[in-house]
Design an enzyme around this catalytic site. Structure first.
Site, mmCIF file in Angstrom:
data_model
loop_
_atom_site.group_PDB
_atom_site.id
_atom_site.type_symbol
_atom_site.label_atom_id
_atom_site.label_comp_id
_atom_site.label_asym_id
_atom_site.label_seq_id
_atom_site.Cartn_x
_atom_site.Cartn_y
_atom_site.Cartn_z
ATOM 1 C CB CYS A 146 -0.921 -0.002 1.213
ATOM 2 S SG CYS A 146 -2.015 -1.435 1.259
ATOM 3 C CG HIS B 187 -1.794 -9.619 4.168
ATOM 4 N ND1 HIS B 187 -1.442 -9.450 2.845
ATOM 5 C CD2 HIS B 187 -0.641 -9.737 4.861
ATOM 6 C CE1 HIS B 187 -0.117 -9.470 2.741
ATOM 7 N NE2 HIS B 187 0.388 -9.641 3.954
ATOM 8 C CG ASP C 297 3.525 -9.984 5.455
ATOM 9 O OD1 ASP C 297 4.640 -10.526 5.387
ATOM 10 O OD2 ASP C 297 2.941 -9.510 4.469
ATOM 11 C CE1 TYR D 48 -3.305 -10.207 -0.169
ATOM 12 C CE2 TYR D 48 -5.274 -8.841 -0.157
ATOM 13 C CZ TYR D 48 -4.064 -9.187 0.392
ATOM 14 O OH TYR D 48 -3.608 -8.526 1.507
#
Length: 695
Positions: free
Chosen positions: A30, A172, A264, A169
């Protein structure tokens, strides 16, 4: 010029129908710009490609309004109108021979839909994850078919934009593909729930859909979390091994990591380089397809080890690619010492969390590539033969001197202490913060290579010294110190007994080796890392430590850097008692008077010492005195005087580094106006629509 030991890092690798020119992979991250600032986003990604990354990825890319992530600003491919913004990035990345990768995502119950106002979707009925007072509804079989269609159409749009790699995806805890894998989120009784085979069904279908749609020219990557560290409610390593076995050959590339984001991208205070290896090393043994993983890799030797030992095929980086977009090129050119190593402070993460353009402590040009035209490796040459005196060799002073030297100015750097680094050197000695010394080390290393920078240690200058020095430009980066009187966010005046108390300590005292003993209260009115670090340090010395704050939670700003959960766990492990929502009214040297900030009830707490972490005072006396003597500047040859960094306004180390860099960039340059950076504006057509909706 490259060290032969690192040749393996520069061998091409096939990923489905495309080829990456080397093993450096900027994984999705991001950036706070996304769909709202496409020009800035494209410029930032372009710098990575120029710096040698073989693959440059987007951040999360929303595929449909029912997965709207507002207020967070990510990429978007809701319909064809979103294609041009991502095509711009592809063009910029391709110009440097890199592949462009797109991370498609629908966040289901972890979305917000605050902008779209669509109903949230999830495998089963459940509350939204992030505290919004709403719930997600259970998806019907029709919804599942629609989700598959949205994903397929977004993949096709990505291909049309020019993307080379399309992600599915499942990581997360931020995507429907992962939510269907989780027992706590998926409580269905149909063919998409129950057994592991059923819970994997949707992920398998989306992977196959994506390959069928774009696999002729685009590689299909699977980003997959192998462990959530939540026990049976989450994806566990044993189950992840089964999932990888089921899907081993279906994607063209596996991108593996831990979930959630705070596991992570763990701050360096709590995890070292390569810490994810025990959770991902099995994947390459299960599939013949390339595997990429992350671990805040900054050492080329560690990278080579990962490849040679069969842990990874490609070195995935987010934070290291932010700290130094030119990391691959520097390894290739044999300039290992020039790598600006990530310090793991996660200020970059705070950009996404605060919905603002990405920033970096080590790399002050991050996020400014388009706005200000700043390049991490290039800078305009000097405008004149002027000499510059930099007073103070903390993060602001070091960066100012380094960048001024790079421009070609004759620079004198005067430091009052016997060592360089200022607050960075001092803070790096605190528990867990050793890697922060890289801020100092990289700049000192660069300064040592420049013959036009002279460094003077143990040189505390007076105003007369500065006037006598003979420099045309003077910049003061003299730092700051912590207040002892309790003044801060929660207290607009000094607290009784603080300022004169022999048993009142500040972070400066701790860093100087003046340490309390016995029962110690750490009073945190700062809200970031200092107080928890101080508490940990004192607990390790055998003190009985209580952490107290007027806030309703400990270290609230650390949520923005993913520290918060790790701080709480560390404090719990060490037996540090947190007391929240309490202010201190007074201290008599042995007893604190506390007040509940909500009820106003008061109580007393016995303690032997108090560490106050509240506010800081700029060390700007030299600046003030020189301002008072402005009439003497002309005779002394001084044309400009500036105060920067903590000496101007105490803040983060990132603020100080940016201040030093900005000073160096702007010295003797033309004024850029009241708004010193470019902004995104509506197009002429959009403006016409505002005037006439029928246009």
């Amino acid at each position: 010029m490259r060290d032969p030991r690192y040749d393996i890092l520069f061998t091409p690798i096939q990923i489905g129908p495309v080829t990456a020119k080397n093993r450096f992979f900027q994984v999705p991250h991001c950036n706070g710009m996304g769909h709202a600032m496409p020009l800035a986003h494209a410029a930032m990604r372009e710098i990575k490609a120029e710096g040698g990354w073989a693959v440059v990825s987007t951040e999360e890319c929303e595929i449909h309004p029912s997965g709207d992530l507002t207020p967070y600003v990510e990429a978007r491919l809701w319909d064809d109108r979103d294609i041009p913004a991502l095509a711009l990035m592809c063009d910029k990345v391709h110009a440097h021979g890199a592949l462009a990768a797109l991370e498609l995502s629908h966040n289901g119950p972890t979305a917000s839909n605050l902008y779209s106002r669509e109903v949230l979707l999830a495998p089963s009925h459940q509350p939204s994850k992030y505290g919004y007072p709403s719930q997600a509804r259970a998806m019907t079989l029709h919804d599942i078919r629609e989700y598959r269609r949205w994903h397929r159409e977004a993949a096709i749009r990505g291909k049309r934009a020019g993307m080379d790699i399309i992600y599915v995806y499942a990581a997360h805890d931020l995507s429907l593909a992962m939510h269907f894998l989780q027992r706590r989120r998926n409580q269905r009784s149909d063919e998409y729930g129950g057994s592991l085979e059923n819970r994997v069904r949707l992920l398998r279908e989306v992977l196959q859909d994506t390959k069928d749609a774009v696999g002729d020219t685009c590689a299909v990557a699977l980003r997959f979390a192998t462990e959530e560290l939540l026990g049976p409610g989450g994806v566990e390593l044993a189950e992840a091994k089964e999932i990888v076995g089921m899907l081993a050959e279906l994607p063209d590339l596996w991108d593996v990591n831990l979930a959630a984001w705070y596991n992570d991208s763990v701050p360096s205070r709590f995890a070292s380089e390569g810490a994810q290896e025990p959770f991902i090393d099995f994947v390459k043994q299960t599939t013949s397809k390339p595997v990429v993983g992350v671990g805040r890799f900054t050492s080329p030797d560690t990278m080579v080890s990962q490849l040679k030992r069969g842990v990874l095929d490609m070195i995935g980086c987010a934070r290291p690619s932010i700290a130094d977009p030119f990391l691959p090129r520097k390894i290739e050119e044999g300039r290992i010492d020039d790598i600006r190593e990530c310090i793991g402070c996660n200020i970059c993460v705070s950009g996404d969390m605060t919905i603002s353009p990405i920033r970096c402590t080590q790399n002050p040009t991050m996020g400014e590539e388009w706005r200000k035209g700043w390049h991490p490796e290039r800078i305009a040459p000097k405008r004149s033969a002027s000499r510059v005196l930099v007073v103070g060799a903390g993060p602001a002073g070091l960066e100012a001197a380094r960048a001024l030297g790079q421009r070609g100015y004759e620079v004198s750097l005067a430091e009052g202490r016997k060592e360089l680094g200022g607050r960075v050197t001092r803070e790096a000695r605190l528990p867990g913060l050793a890697e922060w010394a890289r801020v100092r080390d990289w700049r000192v290393g660069q300064i040592d290579k420049l013959a036009n920078i002279a460094v003077y240690l143990d040189s505390a200058l007076t105003a007369q010294d500065v006037l006598d020095f003979g420099a045309e430009h003077v910049v003061l980066a003299t730092g700051c110190h912590w207040r002892r009187d309790g003044y801060g966010r929660s207290n607009g005046f000094a607290i009784a007994g603080f300022a004169d108390g022999a048993r009142v300590y500040t972070p400066d005292d701790l860093m100087d080796g003046r340490l309390p003993e016995g029962r110690v209260v750490v009073f945190d009115d700062d809200g970031f890392y200092y107080a928890s670090v101080a508490a940990e340090m004192l607990r390790a010395r055998g003190c009985d430590v209580t952490y107290m704050t007027p806030d309703d939670s400990i270290a609230p700003w650390s949520l923005n850097t993913l520290d918060y959960r790790h701080i709480r766990k560390r404090m719990a492990k060490l037996g540090i008692e947190p007391v929240v929502s309490h202010n201190i009214i007074g201290f008599d040297g042995s007893t604190l008077t506390l007040e509940d900030v909500w009820s106003g009830r008061r109580r007393e707490l016995a303690c032997d010492a108090l560490v106050t972490v509240t506010a800081r005072v700029p060390d700007d006396a030299l600046h003030q005195e020189l301002r008072q003597r402005e009439a003497a500047w002309s005779e002394a040859g001084i044309r400009s005087l500036r105060c920067i960094g903590d000496a101007e306004a105490p803040g983060l180390i990132a603020h100080a580094v940016y201040a030093g860099h900005r000073y160096a960039r702007e010295l003797e340059e033309p004024e850029s106006g009241d708004v010193p950076f470019k902004r995104h504006f509506h197009t002429a057509h959009a403006t016409d629509l505002l005037r006439d909706p029928a246009a």
